[in-house]
Design a protein around this motif. Structure first.
Motif, mmCIF file in Angstrom:
data_model
loop_
_atom_site.group_PDB
_atom_site.id
_atom_site.type_symbol
_atom_site.label_atom_id
_atom_site.label_comp_id
_atom_site.label_asym_id
_atom_site.label_seq_id
_atom_site.Cartn_x
_atom_site.Cartn_y
_atom_site.Cartn_z
ATOM 1 N N LEU A 137 -2.373 1.052 5.717
ATOM 2 C CA LEU A 137 -0.552 1.220 5.361
ATOM 3 C C LEU A 137 -0.032 -0.813 5.171
ATOM 4 O O LEU A 137 0.667 -0.456 4.224
ATOM 5 C CB LEU A 137 -0.402 1.090 6.904
ATOM 6 C CG LEU A 137 -0.316 2.201 7.351
ATOM 7 C CD1 LEU A 137 0.459 2.337 8.966
ATOM 8 C CD2 LEU A 137 0.156 3.365 6.557
ATOM 9 N N ALA A 138 -1.048 -1.714 5.553
ATOM 10 C CA ALA A 138 -0.551 -2.761 4.750
ATOM 11 C C ALA A 138 -0.129 -2.996 3.559
ATOM 12 O O ALA A 138 0.379 -3.785 3.194
ATOM 13 C CB ALA A 138 -2.020 -4.014 5.420
ATOM 14 N N GLY A 139 -0.821 -2.527 2.687
ATOM 15 C CA GLY A 139 -1.209 -2.303 1.358
ATOM 16 C C GLY A 139 0.157 -1.612 1.054
ATOM 17 O O GLY A 139 1.275 -2.806 -0.363
ATOM 18 N N ILE A 140 0.822 -0.628 1.432
ATOM 19 C CA ILE A 140 2.023 0.029 1.448
ATOM 20 C C ILE A 140 2.904 -1.375 1.982
ATOM 21 O O ILE A 140 4.321 -1.754 0.502
ATOM 22 C CB ILE A 140 2.446 1.193 1.426
ATOM 23 C CG1 ILE A 140 1.464 2.221 1.107
ATOM 24 C CG2 ILE A 140 3.355 1.750 1.856
ATOM 25 C CD1 ILE A 140 0.756 3.497 1.781
ATOM 26 N N ALA A 141 3.010 -1.638 2.363
ATOM 27 C CA ALA A 141 4.388 -2.443 3.468
ATOM 28 C C ALA A 141 4.427 -3.404 2.620
ATOM 29 O O ALA A 141 5.348 -4.656 2.415
ATOM 30 C CB ALA A 141 4.159 -3.020 4.647
ATOM 31 N N ALA A 142 3.747 -4.395 1.959
ATOM 32 C CA ALA A 142 3.402 -5.616 1.448
ATOM 33 C C ALA A 142 3.752 -5.460 -0.009
ATOM 34 O O ALA A 142 3.936 -6.259 -0.762
ATOM 35 C CB ALA A 142 2.116 -6.357 1.289
ATOM 36 N N ASP A 143 3.514 -4.250 -0.053
ATOM 37 C CA ASP A 143 4.009 -4.294 -1.726
ATOM 38 C C ASP A 143 5.903 -4.250 -2.596
ATOM 39 O O ASP A 143 6.562 -3.144 -2.600
ATOM 40 C CB ASP A 143 4.125 -2.602 -2.377
ATOM 41 C CG ASP A 143 3.828 -2.466 -4.325
ATOM 42 O OD1 ASP A 143 4.309 -3.318 -4.413
ATOM 43 O OD2 ASP A 143 3.881 -1.304 -4.045
ATOM 44 N N ALA A 144 5.887 -5.315 -2.512
ATOM 45 C CA ALA A 144 7.418 -5.605 -3.041
ATOM 46 C C ALA A 144 7.743 -5.168 -4.670
ATOM 47 O O ALA A 144 9.056 -5.375 -4.352
ATOM 48 C CB ALA A 144 7.108 -7.507 -3.155
ATOM 49 N N SER A 145 7.048 -4.702 -5.306
ATOM 50 C CA SER A 145 7.409 -3.987 -6.345
ATOM 51 C C SER A 145 7.770 -3.120 -6.451
ATOM 52 O O SER A 145 8.627 -2.183 -7.133
ATOM 53 C CB SER A 145 6.235 -3.595 -7.313
ATOM 54 O OG SER A 145 4.967 -2.625 -7.135
#
Length: 196
Positions: A71-79
């Protein structure tokens, strides 16, 4: 014991422990079983994990961390727009928990026992997940699409409000007809409630 040609690492021990737990269950799995599966003495396992409880806690943490990391990648995806990011994150959490429960029910049942024993690992997991949610909520506030005076408190409320779709205690409900529609309705309600 079968001979081992690989260096014994904590990761190899955790992999073997997971297999032993899958085979024997938490009540019957022993450190000796893990050592036997690795082809080493049980003392070798104890050099990495001081006690059986420490080994069980580490394997529980490893299992929980897989979800957090996914889930970390989704949370960090500022795009992504924060609204989309929040919806995608909640959907990914639901799917990850459903997959764990449905793909390997024996191991899931084992981990239900282990998470009950290891409250510290579970608390750390929940803190990590609500931290990810806090970052998403804060991004929404900064972008002017969410209203939240306290992003951390809002994140905890979101986590609690969606508990039916990720708390393992509800796992039997996750395959019922209509559960996806119920999930979508709850997420839609939350997103509308957060909107400005």
């Amino acid at each position: 014991m079968p001979p081992t040609s690989e260096i014994l690492t904590a990761e190899r021990i955790l992999e073997a422990t997971e297999e032993v737990l899958r085979r024997h269950g938490p009540a019957k799995a022993t450190v000796v079983d893990v050592a036997r599966a690795l082809g080493v003495s049980h003392g070798s396992v104890y050099r990495h994990f001081r006690t059986k409880a420490a080994l069980r806690e580490a394997v529980t943490k490893r299992w929980l961390d897989r979800t957090s990391e996914s889930l970390a990648g989704i949370a960090a995806d500022a795009s992504r727009d924060p609204r989309q990011r929040l919806g995608d994150w909640l959907a990914a959490l639901f799917e990850a928990k459903r997959r764990k429960a449905g793909d390997d029910p024996e191991l899931f049942a084992t981990y239900m026992v282990l998470t009950d024993e290891n409250g510290g690992a579970v608390a750390e997991h929940i803190t990590d997940l609500t931290g990810q949610l806090t970052r998403i909520v804060r991004a929404g506030v900064d972008a002017g699409v969410f209203t939240a005076a306290d992003p951390a408190a809002t994140a905890r409320a979101l986590f609690q409000a969606t508990g039916r779709f990720h708390d393992p205690g509800y796992h039997r409900e996750w395959e019922l007809p209509g559960v996806e529609d119920e999930f979508d309705a709850v997420v839609g309600l939350l997103l509308r409630g957060l909107g400005v």
